[in-house]
Design an enzyme around this catalytic site. Sequence first.
Site, PDB file in Angstrom:
ATOM      1  N   THR A   1      -5.171 -14.978   5.706  1.00  0.00           N
ATOM      2  CA  THR A   1      -6.424 -14.420   5.230  1.00  0.00           C
ATOM      3  C   THR A   1      -6.735 -13.191   6.064  1.00  0.00           C
ATOM      4  OG1 THR A   1      -8.833 -14.763   5.257  1.00  0.00           O
ATOM      5  CG2 THR A   1      -7.542 -16.163   6.679  1.00  0.00           C
TER       6      THR A   1
ATOM      7  N   CYS B   1      -8.188  -8.539   0.964  1.00  0.00           N
ATOM      8  CA  CYS B   1      -8.508  -9.960   0.853  1.00  0.00           C
ATOM      9  C   CYS B   1      -7.323 -10.584   0.152  1.00  0.00           C
ATOM     10  CB  CYS B   1      -9.803 -10.181   0.071  1.00  0.00           C
ATOM     11  SG  CYS B   1     -10.104 -11.920  -0.329  1.00  0.00           S
TER      12      CYS B   1
END
Length: 233
Positions: free
Chosen positions: A83, A197
């Site tokens: 992430t 992202c």
Amino acid sequence: MKTIGLIGGMSWESSAEYYRMINEQVRDRLGSTHSAQSIMLSVDFAEIEALQHQGQWDKLAEKMCHAARQLQQGGAECIVICTNTMHRMAEQVQNSVCIPLLHIADATAEQICRQKLRKVGLLGTEFTMKQDFYKGRLTDKYGLQVLIPNDHDCQIVHKIIYNELVSGIIREESRQQYRKIIKHLVDAGAEAIILGCTEIMLLVSEADSPVPVFDTTAIHATAAVNWALADKQ
């Protein structure tokens, strides 16, 4: 082949893409039935997401450091945080273990610099777009000029991530909104767009942008494979 340690579950939708990409690349490079040596520790994203929006970054750092130590104890030889946002505590995670952390922003910036690009647009969670842990690294370490959407567009990007993409919801209306926001960044001078992202790649791709797109999920997965196979190439 070295063993890759993955901190996943943020969300599992993108972690599944990491696992797929890493294993496909190992098979493609080594042939036959080869697959990656890896360990994934997957967290409960509901807990992580709540702490993020409460601003409980110290608690989140504790969770990430604990996960990294568990991976190291399990035999991992590097750490990959699956992430972008949770790289906010990358330094703490690195300091908690004696194996290397492969930073997602470094892998991405290195590819951008190889293409001799300097001004980039950044899409991600509001934490990633507005806080300095990510933009600052791109600027201070690599000399990149980073553009982010205006406040209204930042909110749209953020809400689509948390209300849709982390749950695997893909909507054409949301793709069109992202396309408009990308165009705004390009109109402001962005020479490329960072999909900052790991879920955004589920929604948009090169086809949705008039300038090159840098998919951090794919880039990070490739960096992990390069590291794991360095002694074999």
